[in-house]
Scaffold this motif. Structure first.
Motif, PDB file in Angstrom:
ATOM      1  N   TYR A 158       0.839  -1.233   0.071  1.00  0.00           N
ATOM      2  CA  TYR A 158       0.053  -0.021  -0.011  1.00  0.00           C
ATOM      3  C   TYR A 158       1.030   1.329  -0.052  1.00  0.00           C
ATOM      4  O   TYR A 158       1.808   1.179   0.496  1.00  0.00           O
ATOM      5  N   THR A 159       0.474   2.311  -0.672  1.00  0.00           N
ATOM      6  CA  THR A 159       1.147   3.875  -0.706  1.00  0.00           C
ATOM      7  C   THR A 159       0.020   4.567  -0.806  1.00  0.00           C
ATOM      8  O   THR A 159      -0.931   4.468  -1.149  1.00  0.00           O
ATOM      9  N   GLU A 160       0.397   5.830  -0.254  1.00  0.00           N
ATOM     10  CA  GLU A 160      -0.235   7.222  -0.314  1.00  0.00           C
ATOM     11  C   GLU A 160       0.749   8.251   0.098  1.00  0.00           C
ATOM     12  O   GLU A 160       1.723   8.147   0.319  1.00  0.00           O
ATOM     13  N   ALA A 161       0.202   9.341  -0.052  1.00  0.00           N
ATOM     14  CA  ALA A 161       0.890  10.558   0.057  1.00  0.00           C
ATOM     15  C   ALA A 161       1.187  10.672   1.528  1.00  0.00           C
ATOM     16  O   ALA A 161       0.319  10.418   2.088  1.00  0.00           O
ATOM     17  N   THR A 162       2.443  11.169   1.946  1.00  0.00           N
ATOM     18  CA  THR A 162       2.931  11.167   3.362  1.00  0.00           C
ATOM     19  C   THR A 162       2.252  12.450   3.871  1.00  0.00           C
ATOM     20  O   THR A 162       2.308  13.675   3.445  1.00  0.00           O
ATOM     21  N   ASP A 163       1.692  12.225   5.034  1.00  0.00           N
ATOM     22  CA  ASP A 163       1.251  13.568   5.869  1.00  0.00           C
ATOM     23  C   ASP A 163       2.134  14.603   6.186  1.00  0.00           C
ATOM     24  O   ASP A 163       3.342  14.213   6.765  1.00  0.00           O
ATOM     25  N   PRO A 164       2.181  15.826   5.514  1.00  0.00           N
ATOM     26  CA  PRO A 164       3.281  16.702   5.965  1.00  0.00           C
ATOM     27  C   PRO A 164       3.521  17.110   7.277  1.00  0.00           C
ATOM     28  O   PRO A 164       4.735  17.559   7.554  1.00  0.00           O
ATOM     29  N   ASP A 165       2.672  16.819   7.971  1.00  0.00           N
ATOM     30  CA  ASP A 165       2.876  17.029   9.593  1.00  0.00           C
ATOM     31  C   ASP A 165       3.684  15.782  10.412  1.00  0.00           C
ATOM     32  O   ASP A 165       4.027  15.949  11.661  1.00  0.00           O
ATOM     33  N   SER A 166       3.761  14.623   9.641  1.00  0.00           N
ATOM     34  CA  SER A 166       4.217  13.702  10.159  1.00  0.00           C
ATOM     35  C   SER A 166       5.858  13.514   9.959  1.00  0.00           C
ATOM     36  O   SER A 166       6.369  14.219   9.062  1.00  0.00           O
ATOM     37  N   SER A 167       6.679  13.076  11.017  1.00  0.00           N
ATOM     38  CA  SER A 167       8.138  13.044  10.983  1.00  0.00           C
ATOM     39  C   SER A 167       8.473  11.959   9.913  1.00  0.00           C
ATOM     40  O   SER A 167       7.813  11.148   9.296  1.00  0.00           O
ATOM     41  N   LYS A 168       9.613  12.304   9.288  1.00  0.00           N
ATOM     42  CA  LYS A 168      10.202  11.358   8.282  1.00  0.00           C
ATOM     43  C   LYS A 168      10.612  10.193   9.115  1.00  0.00           C
ATOM     44  O   LYS A 168      10.886  10.098  10.221  1.00  0.00           O
TER      45      LYS A 168
END
Length: 281
Positions: A267-277
């Protein structure tokens, strides 16, 4: 009323698990009221079958206490309860058996996992035909019936020489919502059962692992998707061959028979920009 022993993380996890299911329900017209009625039935059924005291079926009052469902509804739901639906419809279990034989058993494959194109008719291909493949698994259904259904589902294609080609190394319908929904229910149910068992800390845990990264490019994701599809399918086929070999020599009684599910997903989706790398090594 929330139990004082209920970990806050439990409700948070359940809320996250429900989001994709609610997304599906909204897309397919399943309202909150419809799902609440369905969920009420599941609560009563699970309490009735899995929360017994000394193997004695619980009373309506006990089920009401456990579930929070009103006792009048418990009585109605228990009286209306019918036979539990089968894990997978018969046409799907037959399809899975046929694909397993096609990809693992000579003369239908050139090597394990390498299904051969099969002449449609036994009068042309003999023991190495699609008719012979179906007859090897079931004598109650004709090859033409299976072929027509598989063509509808996109499992196979028919070429100009009247040979049948397998389009996937496992029985996964490309078309047909009902068939896809059956696999959706089966696979998600068994994955959830394994996860719930592990979270309950009861008995030997089931294998359940995943890897996840959140700072990949679109190109890298597509590369990983292709590798997982190729190598993952080969891994599943190897497990399938081993299970088929073991099942061919096992002789358990009806009461001792067990089933398994081994799965793999991507599964893949855009990363939440508020989450840490993803932390580095």
């Amino acid at each position: 009323m929330q139990s004082p022993t209920l970990p806050p993380s439990m409700l948070s996890a359940l809320q996250r698990v429900m989001r994709p299911l609610v997304r599906l329900m909204l897309r397919k017209g399943v309202t909150y009221t419809m799902f609440a009625d369905l969920l009420k039935q599941v609560f009563v059924d699970v309490a009735h079958h899995e929360f017994r005291l000394n193997e004695t079926p619980p009373t309506d009052s006990r089920i009401s206490l456990l579930t929070g469902v009103h006792r009048k509804d418990v009585r109605r739901l228990r009286s209306d309860a019918g036979k539990a639906p089968e894990a997978l419809p018969a046409n799907i279990t037959l399809g899975a058996q046929l694909v397993s034989v096609w990809t693992t058993s000579p003369p239908f494959c050139s090597a394990p996992g390498q299904a051969l194109p099969l002449p449609r008719l036994a009068s042309v291909g003999g023991d190495c035909s699609f008719d012979a493949l179906v007859a090897k698994v079931s004598t109650d259904i004709r090859g033409r019936v299976v072929l027509d259904e598989w063509l509808r589902l996109g499992v196979v294609r028919l070429d100009e020489q009247d040979c049948v080609h397998l389009e996937a190394q496992a029985f996964v319908p490309q078309k047909g919502f009902d068939e896809k929904a059956a696999y959706f229910g089966h696979n998600l149910h068994d994955h959830a059962c394994a996860a719930v068992h592990n979270l309950s800390c009861e008995g030997q845990p089931f294998f359940e692992r995943s890897v996840h990264y959140d700072a990949l490019s679109a190109a890298s994701v597509e590369h990983l998707r292709d590798v997982v599809a190729k190598d993952g399918m080969q891994t599943l086929l190897a497990f399938s061959r081993l299970a088929a070999e073991l099942e061919s020599v096992d002789t358990p009684s009806e009461e001792q028979r067990q089933r398994i599910t081994v799965g793999l997903y991507f599964y893949t989706e855009a990363t939440d920009p508020d989450s840490s790398k993803t932390p580095g090594p």
